[in-house]
Design an enzyme around this catalytic site. Structure first.
Site, PDB file in Angstrom:
ATOM      1  N   ASP A  39      -0.155 -13.747  -6.481  1.00  0.00           N
ATOM      2  CA  ASP A  39      -1.455 -14.350  -6.805  1.00  0.00           C
ATOM      3  C   ASP A  39      -1.747 -14.407  -8.300  1.00  0.00           C
ATOM      4  OD1 ASP A  39      -2.001 -11.615  -6.986  1.00  0.00           O
ATOM      5  OD2 ASP A  39      -3.937 -11.747  -5.969  1.00  0.00           O
ATOM      6  N   SER A  70     -24.060   4.603  -2.785  1.00  0.00           N
ATOM      7  CA  SER A  70     -23.023   4.392  -1.774  1.00  0.00           C
ATOM      8  C   SER A  70     -22.936   5.594  -0.856  1.00  0.00           C
ATOM      9  CB  SER A  70     -21.662   4.193  -2.448  1.00  0.00           C
ATOM     10  OG  SER A  70     -20.630   4.310  -1.474  1.00  0.00           O
ATOM     11  N   ALA A 126      -6.130   2.195   0.002  1.00  0.00           N
ATOM     12  CA  ALA A 126      -5.146   2.120   1.081  1.00  0.00           C
ATOM     13  C   ALA A 126      -4.510   0.737   1.141  1.00  0.00           C
ATOM     14  CB  ALA A 126      -5.803   2.461   2.414  1.00  0.00           C
ATOM     15  N   GLY A 127      -4.716  -0.051   0.098  1.00  0.00           N
ATOM     16  CA  GLY A 127      -4.122  -1.385   0.072  1.00  0.00           C
ATOM     17  C   GLY A 127      -4.855  -2.363   0.972  1.00  0.00           C
ATOM     18  N   LEU A 128      -6.052  -1.996   1.438  1.00  0.00           N
ATOM     19  CA  LEU A 128      -6.821  -2.877   2.322  1.00  0.00           C
ATOM     20  C   LEU A 128      -7.980  -3.533   1.573  1.00  0.00           C
ATOM     21  CD1 LEU A 128      -6.879  -0.599   5.504  1.00  0.00           C
ATOM     22  CD2 LEU A 128      -5.259  -2.412   4.912  1.00  0.00           C
ATOM     23  N   SER A 130     -10.647  -2.327  -0.494  1.00  0.00           N
ATOM     24  CA  SER A 130     -12.037  -1.863  -0.458  1.00  0.00           C
ATOM     25  C   SER A 130     -12.783  -2.332  -1.698  1.00  0.00           C
ATOM     26  CB  SER A 130     -12.078  -0.335  -0.379  1.00  0.00           C
ATOM     27  OG  SER A 130     -11.636   0.263  -1.580  1.00  0.00           O
ATOM     28  N   ASP A 175      -7.430 -10.931  -3.014  1.00  0.00           N
ATOM     29  CA  ASP A 175      -8.301 -10.044  -2.244  1.00  0.00           C
ATOM     30  C   ASP A 175      -9.714 -10.608  -2.123  1.00  0.00           C
ATOM     31  OD1 ASP A 175      -6.044  -8.519  -2.396  1.00  0.00           O
ATOM     32  OD2 ASP A 175      -6.907  -6.958  -3.678  1.00  0.00           O
TER      33      ASP A 175
HETATM   34  P1  ADP Z   1      -8.322  -0.814  -2.699  1.00  0.00           P
HETATM   35  O1  ADP Z   1      -9.070  -2.016  -3.149  1.00  0.00           O
HETATM   36  O2  ADP Z   1      -6.927  -1.136  -2.283  1.00  0.00           O
HETATM   37  O3  ADP Z   1      -9.018  -0.027  -1.648  1.00  0.00           O
HETATM   38  P2  ADP Z   1      -8.830  -0.023  -5.416  1.00  0.00           P
HETATM   39  O4  ADP Z   1      -8.279   1.070  -6.256  1.00  0.00           O
HETATM   40  O5  ADP Z   1      -8.678  -1.419  -5.889  1.00  0.00           O
HETATM   41  O6  ADP Z   1      -8.199   0.159  -3.959  1.00  0.00           O
HETATM   42  O7  ADP Z   1     -10.365   0.216  -5.178  1.00  0.00           O
HETATM   43  C1  ADP Z   1     -10.842   1.482  -4.745  1.00  0.00           C
HETATM   44  C2  ADP Z   1     -12.096   1.826  -5.515  1.00  0.00           C
HETATM   45  O8  ADP Z   1     -13.172   0.969  -5.105  1.00  0.00           O
HETATM   46  C3  ADP Z   1     -12.614   3.235  -5.246  1.00  0.00           C
HETATM   47  O9  ADP Z   1     -11.957   4.169  -6.055  1.00  0.00           O
HETATM   48  C4  ADP Z   1     -14.079   3.102  -5.578  1.00  0.00           C
HETATM   49  O10 ADP Z   1     -14.297   3.168  -6.973  1.00  0.00           O
HETATM   50  C5  ADP Z   1     -14.393   1.671  -5.152  1.00  0.00           C
HETATM   51  N1  ADP Z   1     -15.003   1.636  -3.823  1.00  0.00           N
HETATM   52  C6  ADP Z   1     -14.584   0.918  -2.758  1.00  0.00           C
HETATM   53  N2  ADP Z   1     -15.415   1.094  -1.699  1.00  0.00           N
HETATM   54  C7  ADP Z   1     -16.379   1.949  -2.098  1.00  0.00           C
HETATM   55  C8  ADP Z   1     -17.510   2.552  -1.447  1.00  0.00           C
HETATM   56  N3  ADP Z   1     -17.811   2.309  -0.183  1.00  0.00           N
HETATM   57  N4  ADP Z   1     -18.282   3.402  -2.187  1.00  0.00           N
HETATM   58  C9  ADP Z   1     -17.983   3.672  -3.457  1.00  0.00           C
HETATM   59  N5  ADP Z   1     -16.926   3.148  -4.102  1.00  0.00           N
HETATM   60  C10 ADP Z   1     -16.127   2.298  -3.448  1.00  0.00           C
HETATM   61 MG    MG Z   2      -8.566  -3.199  -4.853  1.00  0.00          MG
END
Ligand code: ADP
Ligand code: MG
Length: 390
Positions: A39, A70, A126-128, A130, A175
Site C-alpha cells: 500500500d 478510552s 495484533a495486526g488487526l 486497532s 487499514d
Molecule cells: P494495530 O493497529 O495493528 O493494532 P498499532 O501499533 O498501529 O497496532 O496501534 C496500536 C495503538 O493504537 C495502541 O498502542 C494505542 O495507542 C492505540 N489504540 C488502539 N485502540 C485503542 C483503544 N481502544 N484505546 C486506547 N488506545 C488505542
Molecule cells: Mg495500526
C-alpha cells in the site's frame, strides 16, 4: 447487532461527562487477505473488515476544549485544546483522536471542542489495525457531526496523513480504507494509487470454508525502525529502477523479473522489490479466483504470500511461521501472516471441520516452545465498514 454496544458506550459517556452524547459511531478492524506492504508502493490490497470495532460517543463543546477517554486507556481523561494541536502535542493513545482533529483542521475545517469516549474490542498491536479503527471512528464522527461531507476514500487519506504526520507511524492507506470502505460479505479490492475500489463478494460459508484467525500474541510495532526501513528500501528500489513506485515494475515474476531486479545493488533491495512485485501479482490472482468463485484455490496464493513475507521481505517471526506451517500440516488449504508483520495475526483458510484439529495443533506447537504466549483464535466473517450506530 451493535445496538447493545452503542448503548453501553453512550451510558459510559454520560457517566464520564454528565451529559448525553450527540451520537455513537463505529469503525472496524480488519484482516488483509493478501497484499502486504504494497500500500505504500502504489499497489493493490484485499482487506476484509472484522466484527471487532472501535466505538466512539461524541458531543461537541463550544469552548475549544477536547476531552478524550478510552475504556482501554490508563483510566484518565486526556484534555487539550483544538488551538494547541501540532504534531507531537499530544502523546500516548490520545495522539490518535488528536491527530484526527489536527488533520481536519489542516484540511481547512473549523473545529469545535469535543468530549469523546472510546471503547474498542480490536486487540492492540495484533495486526488487526486497532489504530485505524480508532482514527476512522473519530474522523467519521467529526465528518458526520460537522456535516463536512468528505468522501470516504478521501477520509481514509486524511486518516493516513494523521497517522503519518501526527502520530509518526509511516503506514500506508490500506487499514484506514478498509475500516471506512469495506462492505459486509465482501473483500475490498483497492488500488492504492488512485483509490479505485471494488467490493469482491466473499461468501466463505457457501464455499464450505472458514477463515481462522490465529493471534500469535507477538506484538508488532509500526512506528519501529523495521517497518520504516522496509518502506525506505522499497522507495530506493523504485528510484534505482527508474519507476515512480514498485507498482510500476513491468515483470510480475520469473526470469524476467530476476533480470530486472539484477539492476539493483545487492540482494537485500532485490528481495524487498521481489516481494512487492510478486505480492501485487498475488492480489490480482486472488481477485480473479474470488470472481470465478474458486475460493479453495485461494489457499496456495495465501501460502505463497507467506513464503514471500518470510524469505524476501523478512517480516515474519518464528511464531507466525510455526502457525502457518502447523496449519498446513493439519490440512489447511492455505495460511499467511496478515498485517504489517513481525507477529500479529495469521489467517488460515480451511474447512470448518478442520478448525479444532488446526487450533489444537498450533496450541500444542506453541506450548512446546519456551516463553511463547499461548495463541488465541477466532473465525473471521466479513463485516460492514464504519457507520453511525445511533
Ligand atoms: P494495530 O493497529 O495493528 O493494532 P498499532 O501499533 O498501529 O497496532 O496501534 C496500536 C495503538 O493504537 C495502541 O498502542 C494505542 O495507542 C492505540 N489504540 C488502539 N485502540 C485503542 C483503544 N481502544 N484505546 C486506547 N488506545 C488505542
Ligand atoms: Mg495500526
Amino acid at each position: 447487532m451493535n445496538e447493545p454496544h452503542a448503548a453501553v458506550v453512550a451510558e459510559e459517556f454520560v457517566a464520564l461527562y454528565g451529559r448525553e452524547p450527540e451520537g455513537v459511531w463505529q469503525a472496524p478492524g480488519r484482516i488483509n487477505l493478501i497484499g502486504e506492504h504494497t500500500d505504500y508502493n502504489d499497489g493493490f490490497v484485499l482487506p476484509v473488515a472484522l466484527p471487532h470495532a472501535a466505538r466512539v460517543a461524541v458531543a461537541r463543546r463550544d469552548d475549544g476544549v477536547v476531552r478524550v477517554h478510552s475504556s482501554q486507556g490508563a483510566g484518565a481523561v486526556v484534555e487539550f485544546t483544538v488551538d494547541s494541536l501540532a504534531p507531537g502535542s499530544v502523546a500516548g493513545w490520545a495522539a490518535y483522536p488528536a491527530g484526527a482533529l489536527w488533520v481536519l483542521r489542516e484540511d481547512g475545517h473549523a473545529l469545535p471542542g469535543i468530549d469523546l469516549h472510546l471503547d474498542s474490542d480490536v486487540p492492540f498491536g495484533a495486526g488487526l489495525s486497532s489504530s485505524a479503527a480508532l482514527q476512522c471512528a473519530v474522523l467519521l464522527a467529526l465528518d458526520d457531526l460537522l456535516g463536512l461531507g468528505v468522501a470516504r476514500p478521501r477520509l481514509a487519506r486524511l486518516a493516513q496523513r494523521a497517522e503519518n504526520d501526527y502520530v509518526g507511524a509511516p503506514v500506508g492507506v490500506m487499514d484506514q480504507t478498509a475500516s471506512l470502505c469495506c462492505a459486509e460479505g465482501a473483500a475490498l479490492f483497492l488500488d492504492t494509487r488512485d483509490m479505485a475500489q471494488r467490493q469482491v463478494p466473499l461468501d466463505l460459508a457457501a464455499a464450505g470454508l472458514v477463515l481462522l484467525v490465529v493471534d500469535t500474541r507477538v506484538e508488532h510495532g509500526h512506528a519501529d525502525g523495521a517497518y520504516r526501513q522496509r518502506r525506505e528500501g522499497c522507495e530506493r528500489s523504485a528510484d534505482l529502477l527508474g519507476v515512480k513506485a514498485l507498482r510500476d515494475v513491468e515483470a510480475s515474476g520469473g526470469a524476467e523479473l530476476d533480470a530486472l531486479l539484477a539492476r539493483l545493488p545487492g540482494e537485500e533491495l532485490r528481495r524487498l522489490a521481489r516481494h512487492v512485485v510478486t505480492e501485487n501479482a498475488r492480489v490480482l490472482e486472488a481477485v480473479r479466483l474470488l470472481d470465478e468463485g474458486r475460493l479453495r484455490a485461494l489457499g496456495p496464493v495465501l501460502t505463497a504470500g507467506h513464503a514471500s513475507q518470510r524469505d524476501d521481505f523478512a517480516i515474519s517471526c518464528p511464531q507466525s511461521d510455526t502457525a502457518v506451517d502447523t496449519a498446513l500440516v493439519a490440512g489447511a488449504l492455505g495460511a499467511r501472516q496478515t498485517g504489517g508483520g513481525f507477529g500479529g495475526c495469521v489467517i488460515v483458510l480451511t474447512e470448518p471441520a478442520r478448525v479444532p484439529g488446526i487450533t489444537a495443533a498450533i496450541a500444542a506447537a506453541y506450548a512446546a516452545r519456551d516463553g511463547w504466549n499461548a495463541p488465541a483464535f477466532f473465525t473471521a466473517t466479513p463485516a460492514p465498514g464504519a457507520r453511525r450506530l445511533r
